[in-house]
Scaffold this motif. Sequence first.
Motif, PDB file in Angstrom:
ATOM      1  N   UNK A 114     -18.539  91.008  27.719  1.00  0.00           N
ATOM      2  CA  UNK A 114     -19.330  90.631  28.885  1.00  0.00           C
ATOM      3  C   UNK A 114     -20.213  91.719  29.454  1.00  0.00           C
ATOM      4  N   UNK A 115     -20.152  92.932  28.938  1.00  0.00           N
ATOM      5  CA  UNK A 115     -20.958  94.017  29.504  1.00  0.00           C
ATOM      6  C   UNK A 115     -22.301  94.097  28.792  1.00  0.00           C
ATOM      7  N   UNK A 116     -23.360  94.217  29.581  1.00  0.00           N
ATOM      8  CA  UNK A 116     -24.710  94.372  29.036  1.00  0.00           C
ATOM      9  C   UNK A 116     -25.422  95.554  29.691  1.00  0.00           C
ATOM     10  N   UNK A 117     -25.488  95.525  31.012  1.00  0.00           N
ATOM     11  CA  UNK A 117     -26.128  96.641  31.695  1.00  0.00           C
ATOM     12  C   UNK A 117     -25.215  97.866  31.691  1.00  0.00           C
ATOM     13  N   UNK A 118     -23.945  97.670  31.983  1.00  0.00           N
ATOM     14  CA  UNK A 118     -22.982  98.770  31.988  1.00  0.00           C
ATOM     15  C   UNK A 118     -22.542  99.093  30.570  1.00  0.00           C
ATOM     16  N   UNK A 119     -22.398 100.367  30.270  1.00  0.00           N
ATOM     17  CA  UNK A 119     -21.925 100.773  28.951  1.00  0.00           C
ATOM     18  C   UNK A 119     -20.406 100.663  28.889  1.00  0.00           C
ATOM     19  N   UNK A 120     -19.873 100.756  27.687  1.00  0.00           N
ATOM     20  CA  UNK A 120     -18.420 100.693  27.505  1.00  0.00           C
ATOM     21  C   UNK A 120     -17.726 101.830  28.261  1.00  0.00           C
ATOM     22  N   UNK A 121     -18.270 103.028  28.152  1.00  0.00           N
ATOM     23  CA  UNK A 121     -17.655 104.168  28.829  1.00  0.00           C
ATOM     24  C   UNK A 121     -17.687 103.994  30.343  1.00  0.00           C
ATOM     25  N   UNK A 122     -18.778 103.416  30.864  1.00  0.00           N
ATOM     26  CA  UNK A 122     -18.866 103.200  32.308  1.00  0.00           C
ATOM     27  C   UNK A 122     -17.821 102.196  32.772  1.00  0.00           C
ATOM     28  N   UNK A 123     -17.612 101.127  31.993  1.00  0.00           N
ATOM     29  CA  UNK A 123     -16.617 100.115  32.364  1.00  0.00           C
ATOM     30  C   UNK A 123     -15.219 100.727  32.386  1.00  0.00           C
ATOM     31  N   UNK A 124     -14.887 101.498  31.367  1.00  0.00           N
ATOM     32  CA  UNK A 124     -13.555 102.110  31.310  1.00  0.00           C
ATOM     33  C   UNK A 124     -13.356 103.121  32.440  1.00  0.00           C
ATOM     34  N   UNK A 125     -14.406 103.872  32.748  1.00  0.00           N
ATOM     35  CA  UNK A 125     -14.291 104.847  33.838  1.00  0.00           C
ATOM     36  C   UNK A 125     -14.096 104.139  35.175  1.00  0.00           C
ATOM     37  N   UNK A 126     -14.821 103.043  35.393  1.00  0.00           N
ATOM     38  CA  UNK A 126     -14.675 102.294  36.639  1.00  0.00           C
ATOM     39  C   UNK A 126     -13.267 101.717  36.753  1.00  0.00           C
ATOM     40  N   UNK A 127     -12.734 101.207  35.636  1.00  0.00           N
ATOM     41  CA  UNK A 127     -11.388 100.620  35.636  1.00  0.00           C
ATOM     42  C   UNK A 127     -10.297 101.676  35.744  1.00  0.00           C
ATOM     43  N   UNK A 128     -10.636 102.946  35.543  1.00  0.00           N
ATOM     44  CA  UNK A 128      -9.645 104.013  35.643  1.00  0.00           C
ATOM     45  C   UNK A 128      -8.824 104.205  34.383  1.00  0.00           C
ATOM     46  N   UNK A 129      -9.363 103.792  33.239  1.00  0.00           N
ATOM     47  CA  UNK A 129      -8.652 103.921  31.963  1.00  0.00           C
ATOM     48  C   UNK A 129      -9.205 105.130  31.216  1.00  0.00           C
ATOM     49  N   UNK A 130      -8.340 106.104  30.926  1.00  0.00           N
ATOM     50  CA  UNK A 130      -8.727 107.308  30.208  1.00  0.00           C
ATOM     51  C   UNK A 130      -7.846 107.461  28.980  1.00  0.00           C
ATOM     52  N   UNK A 131      -8.098 108.514  28.242  1.00  0.00           N
ATOM     53  CA  UNK A 131      -7.288 108.779  27.064  1.00  0.00           C
ATOM     54  C   UNK A 131      -5.854 109.145  27.383  1.00  0.00           C
ATOM     55  N   UNK A 132      -5.568 109.479  28.652  1.00  0.00           N
ATOM     56  CA  UNK A 132      -4.209 109.839  29.054  1.00  0.00           C
ATOM     57  C   UNK A 132      -3.454 108.666  29.662  1.00  0.00           C
ATOM     58  N   UNK A 133      -4.139 107.541  29.889  1.00  0.00           N
ATOM     59  CA  UNK A 133      -3.498 106.397  30.546  1.00  0.00           C
ATOM     60  C   UNK A 133      -2.450 105.767  29.644  1.00  0.00           C
ATOM     61  N   UNK A 134      -1.401 105.250  30.264  1.00  0.00           N
ATOM     62  CA  UNK A 134      -0.361 104.534  29.520  1.00  0.00           C
ATOM     63  C   UNK A 134      -0.390 103.068  29.917  1.00  0.00           C
TER      64      UNK A 134
END
Length: 332
Positions: free
Chosen positions: A123-143
């Motif tokens: 569903x993302x078009x204007x927002x990039x994948x990295x922007x969506x994950x950053x907004x959701x608070x999901x990082x490489x350290x998240x469990x």
Amino acid sequence: MDGGGREFGSLTGRGSPGGSPRARGASPRRRRPSAHRPAGRFATFGPLATIRRQAERLVWALERLRLPRYTGVGATALIFAASIGSGVVLGGHTPVVTAWFADVRDMAANAAGFRIAGVALTGHKHLSRDEVLAIAGITGRSSLLFLDAAEARNRLKANPWVGDATVQKLYPDRVAIDIVERRAFALWQRDGQVHVIAADGTVLEAYLSRGVMALPFVVGTGAERRARDFLALLDRHPDLRDQVRASVLVGERRWNLKLKNGIDIRLPETDVPAALDRLASLERDKKLLSRDITVVDLRLPDRITVRLSDSAAQARDEALKAKRPKPKGGAA
């Protein structure tokens, strides 16, 4: 005294069976500064100093009560833990400490096999994948174990580009995110500032890119909320719409159209569709908007008022003078 005849006393001497030096006849001695009570210019003040003094008093009281062994140590540890917590709060370090505990918690969960190995994003078009994950608070350290799906969804919906979102945890190591983005609908100017808005009036971002210059342009307080309905009426007349440079909401009551050739169209407060129909008919049959005029006033339902440009008005006056009959007898 224990069974072996040994006698235990406090390290400070306050709780010994023999009593105080003054009670035993000893000469009073000047009290030495305690290691826990800074003196002179090294003394501490404020909340931490108060907590420290309370800790010393508590330890002294516990020693007098002869509570079980290590009770004073435990109480002291508790007081100092409270001191640390107070310092964290008063120093404004709560977010840092909270983030640190969250990282430790996630590290433990990741070690147990709950690391997020993949995220399915749609569903993302204007927002990039990295922007969506950053907004959701999901990082490489998240469990996955400690990911709050509801909080991630709320964070996504707080972004103006996201109209709706769903976040699903798929155990043991997957996350699915589906978002519905708002679309750039028009440019809105207010107080000299131009913003990109969605159809529902939500301000998406400041106008920074030339890629949105083709969007309709609306001006005025409240125009962002009423733009969708008005522009839908204007879309019924494509030839007229293509000549419009800006739609201006006047007093939050009615619209004016500013055309690309400089003509102003003044529309009424009510029955706007009928006024646009009349204007489109005049343009189609009489080419009204191609003439040397500056204003077309449609605010009255039974008439249309047109204001000529200065040059056109002067030419009209001269033409009328030329048509007037000359006076007889040569009189001027």
